[in-house]
Design an enzyme around this catalytic site. Structure first.
Site, short mmCIF file in Angstrom:
data_model
loop_
_atom_site.label_atom_id
_atom_site.label_comp_id
_atom_site.label_asym_id
_atom_site.label_seq_id
_atom_site.Cartn_x
_atom_site.Cartn_y
_atom_site.Cartn_z
CD GLU A 112 10.22 1.46 19.80
OE1 GLU A 112 9.85 0.28 19.71
OE2 GLU A 112 11.30 1.87 19.35
CB CYS A 122 14.86 2.09 16.96
SG CYS A 122 16.14 2.47 15.76
CB ILE A 166 -0.85 0.00 1.32
CG1 ILE A 166 -1.67 -1.28 1.43
CG2 ILE A 166 -1.74 1.22 1.46
CD1 ILE A 166 -2.78 -1.40 0.44
CD1 TRP A 205 7.04 -2.28 9.62
CD2 TRP A 205 7.32 -0.06 9.67
NE1 TRP A 205 6.50 -1.82 10.80
CE2 TRP A 205 6.66 -0.45 10.86
CE3 TRP A 205 7.60 1.31 9.49
CZ2 TRP A 205 6.27 0.46 11.86
CZ3 TRP A 205 7.22 2.21 10.48
CH2 TRP A 205 6.57 1.78 11.65
CE LYS A 263 10.27 -11.33 7.60
NZ LYS A 263 9.44 -10.48 6.81
CD GLU A 316 21.21 -2.65 16.86
OE1 GLU A 316 20.59 -1.84 17.57
OE2 GLU A 316 22.41 -2.92 17.05
CB SER A 361 8.87 -5.17 17.85
OG SER A 361 8.58 -6.50 17.48
P1 NAD Z 1 8.55 -6.28 13.87
O1 NAD Z 1 9.28 -6.84 15.01
O2 NAD Z 1 7.08 -6.42 13.82
O3 NAD Z 1 9.09 -6.91 12.51
C1 NAD Z 1 10.45 -6.90 12.15
C2 NAD Z 1 10.70 -8.02 11.17
O4 NAD Z 1 10.50 -9.27 11.83
C3 NAD Z 1 9.76 -8.02 9.96
O5 NAD Z 1 10.47 -8.39 8.82
C4 NAD Z 1 8.74 -9.07 10.34
O6 NAD Z 1 8.10 -9.68 9.25
C5 NAD Z 1 9.61 -10.08 11.08
N1 NAD Z 1 8.89 -10.98 11.99
C6 NAD Z 1 7.67 -10.79 12.56
N2 NAD Z 1 7.36 -11.86 13.33
C7 NAD Z 1 8.39 -12.73 13.25
C8 NAD Z 1 8.67 -13.99 13.85
N3 NAD Z 1 7.81 -14.59 14.66
N4 NAD Z 1 9.86 -14.58 13.57
C9 NAD Z 1 10.75 -13.98 12.76
N5 NAD Z 1 10.54 -12.80 12.16
C10 NAD Z 1 9.38 -12.16 12.40
O7 NAD Z 1 9.01 -4.75 13.79
P2 NAD Z 1 8.47 -3.63 12.82
O8 NAD Z 1 7.10 -3.24 13.27
O9 NAD Z 1 8.67 -4.04 11.39
O10 NAD Z 1 9.51 -2.44 13.12
C11 NAD Z 1 9.39 -1.58 14.19
C12 NAD Z 1 10.29 -1.99 15.33
O11 NAD Z 1 11.63 -2.09 14.89
C13 NAD Z 1 10.31 -0.98 16.45
O12 NAD Z 1 10.19 -1.61 17.70
C14 NAD Z 1 11.68 -0.32 16.33
O13 NAD Z 1 12.18 0.21 17.51
C15 NAD Z 1 12.52 -1.43 15.81
N6 NAD Z 1 13.70 -0.91 15.13
C16 NAD Z 1 14.92 -0.92 15.77
C17 NAD Z 1 16.06 -0.40 15.17
C18 NAD Z 1 17.39 -0.40 15.87
O14 NAD Z 1 18.40 -0.16 15.21
N7 NAD Z 1 17.47 -0.65 17.17
C19 NAD Z 1 15.97 0.13 13.88
C20 NAD Z 1 14.73 0.15 13.25
C21 NAD Z 1 13.60 -0.38 13.88
#
Ligand code: NAD
Length: 482
Positions: free
Chosen positions: A386, A287, A26, A154, A178, A253, A232
């Protein structure tokens, strides 16, 4: 920009393929469907891991110079495709074009930096180690750790990918990447640039798909030696648990709840600019967002007045509007989540100083006003969790040690910012903060040479710099009788 109706979501062993798992992509600024990407599931992960495993032997024995040349080619390809990558980043993520430009430049700089470290490996792969004995000599050898799984979110697509992919390839690892199912388009374009750079088949593989269908089996795959994950905390813990079954290395991270400290001698204009940058860049979906602003009592009234005026003047608009300052949140779920946090903050007794709603002039798209709270209860979700949206919580302090204690009172410890005219005092505050990166009087500039990562539950390990390369290396110790 025109998008094809459907796109292949798998790149495995040098071939583009369509999986059988449709992912609707989207545009968050218009809510329109951009395209459908056909991703995969555990079968695609199995094929990708097999291809990467087969490619590992020859790839791990290439010279650093060879790998460096390929990384430089990728960096040049990214630079050549700058406009297209920027457009994809803004279309798919909702961030302003000028922010997307920063992302693309960071990606190119990261590949270039690790090209240099790959080249250095030809002379630094082995180093001698002094032993307290004349009977033995020793050397330390750095070797690639094997096939690695990279799982990314994302909010900075391509950037979080480059921070893992460039050092992994530089070290001599083979990769299964991935991307987030929410933002596959810039990642697919980056992958097609990489595919055109002449890497041997199987060295770089990409599997689009959901976390459960692709991320989970990747974290469990016994052929994968290491998982590097950004996302996350909840998912990071699950990834770590799965990886534990096969005793994989894990780099994480995760989230943050970082502070910006405005000391009593701060330049107020600078403090306001840094508060807005730390809270509203990428619509606060960082983050590293400094979502807690701690301001000295003496300055607080004037600071709040100026901050409110500046936040209300921020132009929230379509990412492609030439005057845009803040774009859209990434999707409906994130939009509702942030609105839910705002409602709950009000119910918990915080004072909504500014924003808190969809801007009136933007009836469609996931747009939110820059939002500022004061009087936030220190045990509320708004203060402790957060939010991942354009929401700042401002709190006054009377003593510097109180501000440091408040900043450190978090399960996270990613970054912090300090604003002060006194370099020595600011340096001491920086030393006292539990954070992996502290900016003094500076915006959130990031260099590939410097470490990225945090204390406590924000991170496990460090990315970027030589630490980012070491994360993909095994250490071998060779002792010889002399
Ligand atoms: P998310 O944890 O929902 O997803 C991250 C990735 O993990 C995606 O590719 C998702 O498809 C995958 N994923 C989801 N469930 C999974 C599972 N059970 N097993 C393996 N992989 C799985 O996070 P998001 O919503 O995409 O991103 C936001 C989060 O990322 C925030 O909490 C943010 O703080 C964090 N973040 C941290 C940094 C850092 O450098 N510390 C940088 C960017 C984002």
């Amino acid at each position: 920009m025109n998008f094809p109706t459907t796109q292949d979501g798998l790149y495995i062993n040098g071939e583009w393929l369509a999986g059988d798992q449709p992912l609707r992509v989207i545009n968050p600024a218009t809510e329109a469907l951009l395209t459908t990407v056909y991703g995969g599931d555990e079968r695609a992960v199995d094929q990708a891991s097999a291809a990467a495993t087969q490619a590992f032997g020859p790839w791990s024995s290439t010279s650093g110079a060879e790998r460096g040349a390929l990384l430089r080619r990728i960096a040049a390809g990214v630079r050549d495709a700058r406009e297209r990558l920027m457009h994809l980043q803004s279309s798919n993520n909702g961030k302003p074009l000028f922010e997307a430009a920063i992302d693309v430049d960071d990606v190119a700089a990261t590949f270039e930096y690790y090209a240099g470290l790959a080249e250095e490996l030809d002379v630094r792969q082995d180093s001698s180690l002094a032993l307290p004995s004349d009977d033995f000599s020793a050397r330390i050898r750095r070797e690639p750790c094997g096939v690695v799984g990279l799982i990314v979110p994302w909010n900075f697509p391509m950037v979080t990918t480059a921070w893992k992919l460039a050092p992994a390839l530089a070290a001599g690892c083979c990769v299964v990447l991935k991307p987030s199912e929410v933002t596959p388009l810039p990642e697919l374009e980056l992958a097609s640039i990489i595919a055109g750079c002449g890497l041997p088949d199987g060295v770089f593989n990409l599997v689009c798909g959901t976390g459960l269908a692709v991320g989970a089996p990747l974290a469990s795959d016994p052929r994968v030696a290491k998982i590097s994950f950004t996302g996350s905390n909840a998912v990071g813990v699950q990834v770590m648990q799965r990886a534990a079954e096969t005793v994989k290395g894990v780099s994480l991270e995760l989230g943050g709840k970082s502070s910006l400290l405005v000391l009593a001698d701060a330049d107020l204009d600078l403090a306001v600019e840094l508060a807005c940058g730390g809270g509203f860049f990428n619509a606060g979906q960082m983050c590293s967002a400094t979502s807690r602003v701690l301001v000295a009592d003496e300055l607080a009234d004037e600071f709040l007045q100026r901050l409110k005026a500046r936040a209300e003047a921020i132009r929230v608009a379509d990412p492609f509007d030439p005057d845009v300052e803040m774009g859209a949140l990434v999707n409906q779920a994130q939009f509702q989540r942030v609105l839910g946090h705002i409602d709950r903050g009000v119910r918990d007794g915080a004072t909504l100083l500014s924003g808190g709603q969809r801007p009136e002039h933007l009836p469609r798209g996931f747009f939110l006003q820059p939002t500022i709270f004061t009087d936030v209860p220190l045990d509320s979700a708004l203060w402790c969790e957060e939010i991942f949206g354009p929401v700042l919580c401002v709190h006054r302090f009377s003593r510097q040690d109180e501000a440091i204690a408040l900043a450190n009172d978090s399960r996270f410890g990613l970054v912090a910012s300090v604003v002060s005219r006194n370099a020595e005092a600011a340096g001491k505050v920086a030393d006292a903060l539990q954070a992996g990166l502290v900016w003094i009087n500076a915006p959130q500039v990031i260099f590939p040479q410097a470490a990225w990562g945090g204390y406590k539950q924000s991170s496990l390990g460090r990315e970027l710099g030589p630490w980012g390369l070491a994360a993909f290396q095994e250490i071998k110790h060779v002792i010889r009788a002399v």
